[in-house]
Design a protein around this motif. Structure first.
Motif, PDB file in Angstrom:
ATOM      1  N   SER A 246       0.813  -1.216   0.000  1.00 42.12           N
ATOM      2  CA  SER A 246       0.000   0.000   0.000  1.00 42.12           C
ATOM      3  C   SER A 246       0.851   1.272   0.000  1.00 42.12           C
ATOM      4  N   ALA A 247       2.167   1.103   0.129  1.00 43.04           N
ATOM      5  CA  ALA A 247       3.073   2.258   0.170  1.00 43.04           C
ATOM      6  C   ALA A 247       3.511   2.670  -1.243  1.00 43.04           C
ATOM      7  N   PRO A 248       3.832   3.943  -1.425  1.00 45.53           N
ATOM      8  CA  PRO A 248       3.672   5.037  -0.476  1.00 45.53           C
ATOM      9  C   PRO A 248       2.212   5.426  -0.336  1.00 45.53           C
ATOM     10  N   HIS A 249       1.850   5.889   0.837  1.00 43.62           N
ATOM     11  CA  HIS A 249       0.457   6.241   1.095  1.00 43.62           C
ATOM     12  C   HIS A 249       0.126   7.640   0.594  1.00 43.62           C
ATOM     13  N   ASP A 250       1.150   8.456   0.463  1.00 43.61           N
ATOM     14  CA  ASP A 250       0.995   9.784  -0.134  1.00 43.61           C
ATOM     15  C   ASP A 250       2.240  10.122  -0.932  1.00 43.61           C
ATOM     16  N   VAL A 251       2.030  10.820  -2.041  1.00 43.99           N
ATOM     17  CA  VAL A 251       3.138  11.331  -2.848  1.00 43.99           C
ATOM     18  C   VAL A 251       2.874  12.818  -3.060  1.00 43.99           C
ATOM     19  N   VAL A 252       3.704  13.637  -2.436  1.00 47.34           N
ATOM     20  CA  VAL A 252       3.495  15.084  -2.446  1.00 47.34           C
ATOM     21  C   VAL A 252       4.506  15.750  -3.388  1.00 47.34           C
ATOM     22  N   LEU A 253       3.989  16.473  -4.364  1.00 50.32           N
ATOM     23  CA  LEU A 253       4.847  17.249  -5.256  1.00 50.32           C
ATOM     24  C   LEU A 253       5.077  18.621  -4.629  1.00 50.32           C
ATOM     25  N   VAL A 254       6.335  18.976  -4.442  1.00 45.66           N
ATOM     26  CA  VAL A 254       6.692  20.282  -3.895  1.00 45.66           C
ATOM     27  C   VAL A 254       6.990  21.225  -5.055  1.00 45.66           C
ATOM     28  N   LEU A 255       6.310  22.370  -5.059  1.00 43.29           N
ATOM     29  CA  LEU A 255       6.451  23.357  -6.119  1.00 43.29           C
ATOM     30  C   LEU A 255       6.969  24.663  -5.537  1.00 43.29           C
ATOM     31  N   ASP A 256       7.848  25.306  -6.265  1.00 45.22           N
ATOM     32  CA  ASP A 256       8.319  26.646  -5.914  1.00 45.22           C
ATOM     33  C   ASP A 256       7.284  27.643  -6.401  1.00 45.22           C
ATOM     34  N   GLY A 257       6.684  28.399  -5.478  1.00 43.31           N
ATOM     35  CA  GLY A 257       5.637  29.338  -5.840  1.00 43.31           C
ATOM     36  C   GLY A 257       6.090  30.439  -6.772  1.00 43.31           C
ATOM     37  N   GLY A 258       7.409  30.602  -6.952  1.00 45.84           N
ATOM     38  CA  GLY A 258       7.902  31.671  -7.804  1.00 45.84           C
ATOM     39  C   GLY A 258       8.080  31.296  -9.258  1.00 45.84           C
ATOM     40  N   VAL A 259       7.842  30.042  -9.623  1.00 41.98           N
ATOM     41  CA  VAL A 259       8.095  29.633 -11.007  1.00 41.98           C
ATOM     42  C   VAL A 259       6.930  29.953 -11.928  1.00 41.98           C
ATOM     43  N   GLY A 260       5.824  30.381 -11.370  1.00 45.61           N
ATOM     44  CA  GLY A 260       4.695  30.785 -12.202  1.00 45.61           C
ATOM     45  C   GLY A 260       4.074  29.632 -12.951  1.00 45.61           C
ATOM     46  N   GLN A 261       3.748  29.888 -14.205  1.00 53.37           N
ATOM     47  CA  GLN A 261       2.995  28.919 -14.998  1.00 53.37           C
ATOM     48  C   GLN A 261       3.762  27.632 -15.286  1.00 53.37           C
ATOM     49  N   ASN A 262       5.086  27.645 -15.117  1.00 52.38           N
ATOM     50  CA  ASN A 262       5.865  26.422 -15.301  1.00 52.38           C
ATOM     51  C   ASN A 262       5.462  25.349 -14.295  1.00 52.38           C
ATOM     52  N   ALA A 263       4.860  25.770 -13.199  1.00 51.07           N
ATOM     53  CA  ALA A 263       4.398  24.814 -12.190  1.00 51.07           C
ATOM     54  C   ALA A 263       3.365  23.852 -12.773  1.00 51.07           C
ATOM     55  N   LEU A 264       2.599  24.318 -13.750  1.00 52.38           N
ATOM     56  CA  LEU A 264       1.535  23.484 -14.311  1.00 52.38           C
ATOM     57  C   LEU A 264       2.109  22.279 -15.047  1.00 52.38           C
ATOM     58  N   SER A 265       3.191  22.487 -15.795  1.00 53.70           N
ATOM     59  CA  SER A 265       3.801  21.361 -16.508  1.00 53.70           C
ATOM     60  C   SER A 265       4.428  20.380 -15.524  1.00 53.70           C
ATOM     61  N   GLN A 266       4.967  20.906 -14.414  1.00 51.03           N
ATOM     62  CA  GLN A 266       5.523  20.011 -13.402  1.00 51.03           C
ATOM     63  C   GLN A 266       4.433  19.135 -12.796  1.00 51.03           C
ATOM     64  N   VAL A 267       3.287  19.720 -12.521  1.00 49.17           N
ATOM     65  CA  VAL A 267       2.182  18.951 -11.956  1.00 49.17           C
ATOM     66  C   VAL A 267       1.775  17.835 -12.906  1.00 49.17           C
ATOM     67  N   ARG A 268       1.614  18.169 -14.155  1.00 50.37           N
ATOM     68  CA  ARG A 268       1.161  17.173 -15.135  1.00 50.37           C
ATOM     69  C   ARG A 268       2.154  16.037 -15.294  1.00 50.37           C
ATOM     70  N   LEU A 269       3.421  16.358 -15.465  1.00 45.38           N
ATOM     71  CA  LEU A 269       4.408  15.329 -15.775  1.00 45.38           C
ATOM     72  C   LEU A 269       4.733  14.446 -14.565  1.00 45.38           C
ATOM     73  N   PHE A 270       4.826  15.040 -13.390  1.00 45.88           N
ATOM     74  CA  PHE A 270       5.063  14.215 -12.205  1.00 45.88           C
ATOM     75  C   PHE A 270       3.859  13.338 -11.911  1.00 45.88           C
ATOM     76  N   ASN A 271       2.677  13.859 -12.140  1.00 47.65           N
ATOM     77  CA  ASN A 271       1.478  13.064 -11.887  1.00 47.65           C
ATOM     78  C   ASN A 271       1.401  11.868 -12.833  1.00 47.65           C
ATOM     79  N   GLU A 272       1.815  12.065 -14.075  1.00 46.94           N
ATOM     80  CA  GLU A 272       1.849  10.959 -15.032  1.00 46.94           C
ATOM     81  C   GLU A 272       2.832   9.880 -14.597  1.00 46.94           C
ATOM     82  N   ALA A 273       3.921  10.305 -13.954  1.00 45.52           N
ATOM     83  CA  ALA A 273       4.971   9.356 -13.584  1.00 45.52           C
ATOM     84  C   ALA A 273       4.651   8.586 -12.312  1.00 45.52           C
ATOM     85  N   VAL A 274       4.091   9.261 -11.299  1.00 40.87           N
ATOM     86  CA  VAL A 274       3.996   8.616  -9.987  1.00 40.87           C
ATOM     87  C   VAL A 274       2.650   8.778  -9.271  1.00 40.87           C
ATOM     88  N   ASP A 275       1.623   9.235  -9.945  1.00 42.35           N
ATOM     89  CA  ASP A 275       0.298   9.348  -9.320  1.00 42.35           C
ATOM     90  C   ASP A 275       0.352  10.145  -8.018  1.00 42.35           C
TER      91      ASP A 275
END
Length: 344
Positions: A246-275
């Motif tokens: 059942s592990a990992p029970h949580d997978v948290v993506l850490v984003l730098d609030g200063g990167v602006g819209q680039n954060a959106l691509s990070q969310v998408r690609l990391f989510n595709e890789a590791v849910d």
């Protein structure tokens, strides 16, 4: 399976009778830190929003244009800004908003409505240990976020362990070990260049043996477009499942609030890789781009909550995300006055 808020402010049975005044003071102090942390974004936003409160002026095209510009500059995003402005324009056309103060209150309600779906507490199950992976690109503050969270959990009486899975950056291992030594939290680490999956496996095995409540796992910073590195992250996931399916029970993506819209691509690609299960947005105090959280809220196909926001260097500056507090701090205290007057 039972779950508990990981940073719950709810009183434990033995503190249920705590003085209400102390609770209010604590909440005010926490809100003050959030407000201070969002100062740069609020100042930027004030170019178009703060002026709405200079008297109760008539709403004209100039007012709406200034507001639209302010939202875009703070990285609220084109789609979200367009949607908000269209809604406000309709309210003006229907004469539901008669002056700039009413417009300010309506803006607050619209912003809050967009952020409320992001509000969800990270919870601990009864599974021991509850394994949380922290992922993200280099420099976003993963290790610092882990250290702060570890201390907050420890203050709640949780038995916490850390895994120094970022074996590519020597400073990351040392940094996590410093957090561990400072707070007397065990840190499982290996030599620089070791296999990250091996570190995670050893850490989980040790956490199980010690009966730890929570295992926080640091991972190597990755450029999200590097397939080989993302594949390695998947490997770490596969390895820990050998000990706990059942592990990992949580997978948290850490984003730098200063990167602006680039954060959106990070969310998408990391989510595709590791849910991913949720997000932590750091360094909001050092940027005027905190509006990016509204763009994240617009990613309805992904629909990830924001567990934490980081608005400073202190332990208490890692906050649970609360939509009301965030918008109130962003629009300043007069936002409440606007709501009360327009709801009256």
């Amino acid at each position: 399976m039972a779950a508990r808020d990981i940073l719950s402010d709810s009183p434990s049975p033995d503190t249920a009778a705590a003085d209400d005044g102390e609770s209010t003071a604590k909440r005010t102090g926490l809100f003050g830190r959030l407000k201070n942390g969002l100062a740069k974004t609020r100042t930027q936003l004030a170019q178009g929003v703060g002026n709405l409160l200079l008297g109760e002026r008539e709403i004209d095209d100039t007012v709406l244009e200034d507001l639209e510009t302010a939202l875009l500059i703070t990285d609220v995003g084109i789609d979200t800004t367009t949607s908000i402005m269209a809604d406000l324009a309709q309210q003006v056309k229907r004469k539901e908003l008669n002056n700039t103060r009413a417009l300010h209150g309506a803006l607050g309600r619209l912003l809050k409505a967009r952020l409320e779906p992001l509000q969800k507490d990270l919870t601990l199950t009864d599974k021991k240990p509850h394994v949380i992976f922290f992922v993200g690109v280099n420099g976003v503050g993963k290790t610092t976020t882990i250290g702060k969270l570890a201390k907050q959990l420890q203050n709640q009486g949780k038995n916490v362990m850390l895994a120094a899975g970022d074996t590519f950056r020597a400073a990351a291992v040392e940094q996590l070990q410093v957090w561990g030594e400072r707070n007397n939290v065990p840190v499982i680490a290996q030599a620089q260049g070791s296999d990250s999956a091996s570190v995670a496996f050893d850490a989980l095995q040790s956490a199980q043996a010690r009966g730890a409540d929570v295992l926080l796992v640091d991972t190597a910073g990755r450029l999200q477009d590097k397939a080989q590195l993302m594949d390695e992250l998947k490997k770490v996931h596969r390895v820990v499942k050998r000990l706990d399916d059942s592990a990992p029970h949580d997978v948290v993506l850490v984003l730098d609030g200063g990167v602006g819209q680039n954060a959106l691509s990070q969310v998408r690609l990391f989510n595709e890789a590791v849910d991913l299960t949720g997000l932590a947005i750091t360094k909001l105090d050092g940027s005027a781009k905190a509006g990016v959280i509204f763009s994240i809220a617009a990613l309805q196909d992904i629909n990830l909550p924001v567990y934490f926001v980081g608005v400073g260097e202190g332990i208490d500056d890692l906050r649970q995300f609360v939509a009301d507090d965030f918008v109130e701090a962003l629009l300043d205290q007069d936002f409440k006055d606007s709501l009360e007057r327009t709801d009256a």
